[in-house]
Design a protein around this motif. Structure first.
Motif, mmCIF file in Angstrom:
data_model
loop_
_atom_site.group_PDB
_atom_site.id
_atom_site.type_symbol
_atom_site.label_atom_id
_atom_site.label_comp_id
_atom_site.label_asym_id
_atom_site.label_seq_id
_atom_site.Cartn_x
_atom_site.Cartn_y
_atom_site.Cartn_z
ATOM 1 N N ASP A 75 0.824 -1.209 0.000
ATOM 2 C CA ASP A 75 0.000 0.000 0.000
ATOM 3 C C ASP A 75 0.860 1.262 0.000
ATOM 4 O OD1 ASP A 75 -2.351 -1.520 0.191
ATOM 5 O OD2 ASP A 75 -2.233 -1.545 2.376
ATOM 6 N N LYS A 76 0.296 2.330 -0.613
ATOM 7 C CA LYS A 76 0.919 3.659 -0.594
ATOM 8 C C LYS A 76 -0.154 4.676 -0.305
ATOM 9 C CE LYS A 76 4.822 3.491 -3.724
ATOM 10 N NZ LYS A 76 5.376 3.940 -4.999
ATOM 11 N N LYS A 77 0.221 5.697 0.484
ATOM 12 C CA LYS A 77 -0.734 6.759 0.801
ATOM 13 C C LYS A 77 0.044 8.017 1.155
ATOM 14 C CE LYS A 77 -4.802 7.754 3.592
ATOM 15 N NZ LYS A 77 -5.802 7.222 4.495
ATOM 16 N N ILE A 78 -0.505 9.159 0.811
ATOM 17 C CA ILE A 78 0.082 10.423 1.216
ATOM 18 C C ILE A 78 -0.472 10.787 2.585
ATOM 19 C CG2 ILE A 78 0.251 12.887 0.729
ATOM 20 C CD1 ILE A 78 0.282 12.142 -2.252
ATOM 21 N N ALA A 87 3.885 0.529 11.494
ATOM 22 C CA ALA A 87 4.654 -0.495 10.791
ATOM 23 C C ALA A 87 4.785 -1.714 11.707
ATOM 24 C CB ALA A 87 6.029 0.037 10.417
ATOM 25 N N PRO A 88 4.008 -2.760 11.426
ATOM 26 C CA PRO A 88 4.138 -3.987 12.218
ATOM 27 C C PRO A 88 5.525 -4.623 12.022
ATOM 28 C CG PRO A 88 2.111 -3.988 10.925
ATOM 29 C CD PRO A 88 2.948 -2.855 10.431
ATOM 30 N N SER A 89 5.890 -5.514 12.886
ATOM 31 C CA SER A 89 7.168 -6.221 12.787
ATOM 32 C C SER A 89 7.359 -6.826 11.402
ATOM 33 C CB SER A 89 7.233 -7.347 13.826
ATOM 34 O OG SER A 89 7.187 -6.823 15.119
ATOM 35 N N ASN A 90 8.544 -6.603 10.839
ATOM 36 C CA ASN A 90 9.012 -7.214 9.592
ATOM 37 C C ASN A 90 8.229 -6.826 8.340
ATOM 38 O OD1 ASN A 90 11.192 -8.590 10.888
ATOM 39 N ND2 ASN A 90 9.660 -9.969 11.748
ATOM 40 N N VAL A 91 7.360 -5.830 8.393
ATOM 41 C CA VAL A 91 6.666 -5.343 7.200
ATOM 42 C C VAL A 91 7.541 -4.284 6.542
ATOM 43 C CG1 VAL A 91 4.646 -4.088 6.359
ATOM 44 C CG2 VAL A 91 4.362 -5.877 8.057
ATOM 45 N N PHE A 92 7.760 -4.403 5.237
ATOM 46 C CA PHE A 92 8.569 -3.436 4.506
ATOM 47 C C PHE A 92 7.826 -2.102 4.434
ATOM 48 C CE2 PHE A 92 10.695 -7.277 3.191
ATOM 49 C CZ PHE A 92 12.029 -6.881 3.136
ATOM 50 N N HIS A 93 8.556 -1.012 4.710
ATOM 51 C CA HIS A 93 7.963 0.323 4.700
ATOM 52 C C HIS A 93 9.037 1.359 4.394
ATOM 53 C CE1 HIS A 93 9.453 -0.425 8.776
ATOM 54 N NE2 HIS A 93 9.622 0.902 8.885
ATOM 55 N N GLY A 94 8.596 2.539 3.955
ATOM 56 C CA GLY A 94 9.509 3.625 3.657
ATOM 57 C C GLY A 94 8.717 4.879 3.337
ATOM 58 N N VAL A 95 9.420 6.000 3.188
ATOM 59 C CA VAL A 95 8.755 7.274 2.913
ATOM 60 C C VAL A 95 9.521 8.066 1.863
ATOM 61 C CG1 VAL A 95 7.818 7.420 5.261
ATOM 62 C CG2 VAL A 95 9.954 8.598 4.722
ATOM 63 N N VAL A 96 8.767 8.938 1.179
ATOM 64 C CA VAL A 96 9.337 9.982 0.337
ATOM 65 C C VAL A 96 8.764 11.288 0.866
ATOM 66 C CG1 VAL A 96 9.510 10.963 -1.979
ATOM 67 C CG2 VAL A 96 9.489 8.467 -1.679
ATOM 68 N N CYS A 97 9.634 12.241 1.186
ATOM 69 C CA CYS A 97 9.195 13.516 1.746
ATOM 70 C C CYS A 97 8.779 14.446 0.607
ATOM 71 C CB CYS A 97 10.320 14.123 2.564
ATOM 72 S SG CYS A 97 9.820 15.593 3.462
ATOM 73 N N LEU A 98 7.527 14.879 0.622
ATOM 74 C CA LEU A 98 6.976 15.713 -0.445
ATOM 75 C C LEU A 98 7.193 17.207 -0.186
ATOM 76 C CD1 LEU A 98 3.683 13.711 -1.017
ATOM 77 C CD2 LEU A 98 5.898 13.453 -2.176
#
Length: 116
Positions: A75-78, A87-98
């Motif tokens: 999933d992606k969301k602004i 972010a649950p354990s071991n779930v891949f996540h990241g951000v881009v700063c707008l």
């Protein structure tokens, strides 16, 4: 201030803690922690990236300033100021700063890798 000086502190002033420059427009302050919990302030310049990653720690992040495109699993969301992601354990996540922004990250347990 030394990271060890933060262990179990109960009253912490922002101005007593220096920013750690992580490069590529990202810097952080470890504000407080003990063995079970850690709070980290992370500042991003516009277009800076929090690279997709995962870890065993639980993470909650509060958008204190700015706007971020957040990836969580598939999933992606602004998210904007006042929003939160989990972010649950071991779930891949990241951000881009707008736009220039600050995230307040809370981890359980604390991130030992941040203290090295």
């Amino acid at each position: 201030m030394n990271f060890k000086d933060l262990t179990n502190k109960t009253l912490i002033s922002d101005h007593d803690i220096s920013w750690e420059d992580l490069g590529a427009g990202v810097k952080r302050k470890i504000m407080a922690y003990d063995n079970n919990l850690m709070l980290v302030k992370v500042a991003f310049e516009k277009d800076a990236i929090g690279t997709i990653h995962n870890h065993p720690h639980l993470q909650m992040s509060y958008v204190a300033k700015g706007s971020f495109e957040v990836s969580m699993g598939d999933d992606k969301k602004i998210l904007n100021e006042g929003d939160v992601f989990f972010a649950p354990s071991n779930v891949f996540h990241g951000v881009v700063c707008l736009e220039d922004g600050i995230l307040i990250d809370v981890f359980n347990p604390h991130r030992e890798d941040f203290l090295k």
